[in-house]
Design a protein around this motif. Structure first.
Motif, PDB file in Angstrom:
ATOM      1  N   ALA A   4       0.843  -1.202   0.000  1.00 18.14           N
ATOM      2  CA  ALA A   4       0.000   0.000   0.000  1.00 18.14           C
ATOM      3  C   ALA A   4       0.875   1.247   0.000  1.00 18.14           C
ATOM      4  O   ALA A   4       1.797   1.366   0.787  1.00 18.14           O
ATOM      5  N   HIS A   5       0.594   2.168  -0.881  1.00 16.17           N
ATOM      6  CA  HIS A   5       1.424   3.357  -1.016  1.00 16.17           C
ATOM      7  C   HIS A   5       0.778   4.527  -0.291  1.00 16.17           C
ATOM      8  O   HIS A   5      -0.371   4.497   0.090  1.00 16.17           O
ATOM      9  N   ALA A   6       1.583   5.558  -0.079  1.00 18.70           N
ATOM     10  CA  ALA A   6       1.089   6.759   0.586  1.00 18.70           C
ATOM     11  C   ALA A   6       0.331   7.631  -0.409  1.00 18.70           C
ATOM     12  O   ALA A   6       0.696   7.729  -1.581  1.00 18.70           O
ATOM     13  N   GLN A   7      -0.744   8.243   0.071  1.00 28.02           N
ATOM     14  CA  GLN A   7      -1.507   9.188  -0.731  1.00 28.02           C
ATOM     15  C   GLN A   7      -0.987  10.594  -0.437  1.00 28.02           C
ATOM     16  O   GLN A   7      -1.118  11.087   0.682  1.00 28.02           O
ATOM     17  N   THR A   8      -0.391  11.221  -1.439  1.00 29.37           N
ATOM     18  CA  THR A   8       0.244  12.527  -1.257  1.00 29.37           C
ATOM     19  C   THR A   8      -0.660  13.635  -1.772  1.00 29.37           C
ATOM     20  O   THR A   8      -1.241  13.528  -2.845  1.00 29.37           O
ATOM     21  N   THR A   9      -0.765  14.701  -0.990  1.00 32.00           N
ATOM     22  CA  THR A   9      -1.561  15.867  -1.342  1.00 32.00           C
ATOM     23  C   THR A   9      -0.685  17.106  -1.263  1.00 32.00           C
ATOM     24  O   THR A   9       0.046  17.292  -0.291  1.00 32.00           O
ATOM     25  N   ILE A  10      -0.743  17.938  -2.296  1.00 28.58           N
ATOM     26  CA  ILE A  10      -0.069  19.237  -2.261  1.00 28.58           C
ATOM     27  C   ILE A  10      -1.135  20.304  -2.062  1.00 28.58           C
ATOM     28  O   ILE A  10      -1.980  20.527  -2.931  1.00 28.58           O
ATOM     29  N   ILE A  11      -1.105  20.938  -0.906  1.00 33.15           N
ATOM     30  CA  ILE A  11      -2.107  21.948  -0.562  1.00 33.15           C
ATOM     31  C   ILE A  11      -1.608  23.293  -1.082  1.00 33.15           C
ATOM     32  O   ILE A  11      -0.658  23.866  -0.558  1.00 33.15           O
ATOM     33  N   GLY A  12      -2.261  23.782  -2.152  1.00 36.52           N
ATOM     34  CA  GLY A  12      -1.786  24.981  -2.839  1.00 36.52           C
ATOM     35  C   GLY A  12      -2.616  26.218  -2.596  1.00 36.52           C
ATOM     36  O   GLY A  12      -2.285  27.290  -3.130  1.00 36.52           O
ATOM     37  N   PHE A  13      -3.719  26.118  -1.848  1.00 41.90           N
ATOM     38  CA  PHE A  13      -4.562  27.262  -1.495  1.00 41.90           C
ATOM     39  C   PHE A  13      -5.111  28.008  -2.714  1.00 41.90           C
ATOM     40  O   PHE A  13      -5.381  29.214  -2.650  1.00 41.90           O
ATOM     41  N   SER A  26     -10.648  29.418  10.039  1.00 42.51           N
ATOM     42  CA  SER A  26     -10.261  28.059   9.672  1.00 42.51           C
ATOM     43  C   SER A  26     -10.322  27.911   8.152  1.00 42.51           C
ATOM     44  O   SER A  26     -10.991  28.687   7.459  1.00 42.51           O
ATOM     45  N   TYR A  27      -9.628  26.893   7.662  1.00 44.13           N
ATOM     46  CA  TYR A  27      -9.581  26.641   6.217  1.00 44.13           C
ATOM     47  C   TYR A  27      -9.378  25.140   6.020  1.00 44.13           C
ATOM     48  O   TYR A  27      -8.631  24.488   6.767  1.00 44.13           O
ATOM     49  N   SER A  28     -10.018  24.569   4.992  1.00 45.14           N
ATOM     50  CA  SER A  28      -9.895  23.141   4.690  1.00 45.14           C
ATOM     51  C   SER A  28      -9.591  22.950   3.210  1.00 45.14           C
ATOM     52  O   SER A  28     -10.147  23.648   2.355  1.00 45.14           O
ATOM     53  N   GLU A  29      -8.709  21.996   2.922  1.00 47.54           N
ATOM     54  CA  GLU A  29      -8.389  21.650   1.536  1.00 47.54           C
ATOM     55  C   GLU A  29      -7.765  20.264   1.500  1.00 47.54           C
ATOM     56  O   GLU A  29      -6.893  19.943   2.314  1.00 47.54           O
ATOM     57  N   GLY A  30      -8.228  19.442   0.558  1.00 44.36           N
ATOM     58  CA  GLY A  30      -7.612  18.146   0.303  1.00 44.36           C
ATOM     59  C   GLY A  30      -7.641  17.188   1.479  1.00 44.36           C
ATOM     60  O   GLY A  30      -6.774  16.316   1.585  1.00 44.36           O
TER      61      GLY A  30
END
Length: 210
Positions: A21-30, A45-49
């Motif tokens: 199982a591989h890691a799920q990578t997220t780039i939070i770019g706003f 507050s702020y939410s993304e990905g």
């Protein structure tokens, strides 16, 4: 390949495939914070990905609009003075941080340091300090040891505030049910082969066998 060797190889392959199982990578770019104009946005507050950014009591998160003097070439997440920002997963899962982009937000002239604190699963922390040159241009920084985190925090200064962008975070992927089935099937096959081998070892040779 002999049948027994083929069965053993099949079992090992199934276990290895299930464990991959591989890691799920997220780039939070706003990107949703990109806005024209000379003002800025403020929020608590702020939410993304799948990740949340929360501000401390009496603090506010902020983002400079595209014609604002603090805009650093893309939308970033800053905060008001002395605000502590907390990053966490919205599902409460552990995560890792590998890199981040940082730029000055609203500050007195000159370089300064910023410190990030990672709060690890089961207790304990990891800290890392980066040096900013005081410019409104994003520069990239790499985290070391920011793994298995429940949250990460950073605090704006009284005389220097900064903004973050391109936060690279990852979480281990949860295996699908079929993956668990593969692993259990492989383990079961290996157990069967071991029992068969042990039974053969306990069987006495037939009379007259050499």
């Amino acid at each position: 390949m002999k049948p027994m060797t083929l069965l053993r190889a099949t079992a090992v392959a199934a276990i290895l495939a299930a464990g991959g199982a591989h890691a799920q990578t997220t780039i939070i770019g706003f990107d949703p914070l990109e806005q024209p104009g000379i003002l800025g946005s403020v929020f608590d507050s702020y939410s993304e990905g799948g990740y949340n950014f929360d501000s401390s009591f009496l603090g506010l998160l902020s983002s400079a609009h595209q014609s604002n003097f603090a805009y650093a070439g893309s939308a970033g997440l800053g905060a008001t003075v002395l605000t502590t920002t907390t990053l966490s997963r919205n599902d409460g899962a552990a995560f890792s941080l590998s890199s981040i982009s940082l730029a000055d937000f609203v500050s007195l002239p000159g370089p300064y340091d910023v410190t990030f604190v990672g709060n690890k699963v089961g207790g304990g922390t990891v800290t890392q300090t980066f040096s900013l040159d005081g410019s409104h241009n994003f520069s990239n920084y790499t985290f070391t040891g920011f793994n298995n985190l429940l949250s990460a925090t950073w605090q704006e200064g009284a005389l220097h505030t900064f903004q973050v962008d391109n936060v690279t975070a990852s979480v281990s992927a949860v295996p699908e049910p079929a993956t668990y089935g593969m692993m259990l099937g492989g383990l079961g096959l290996l157990a069967f082969l071991r029992r068969r081998k042990n039974a053969a070892a306990r069987t006495p040779p037939e009379p007259g066998a050499t």
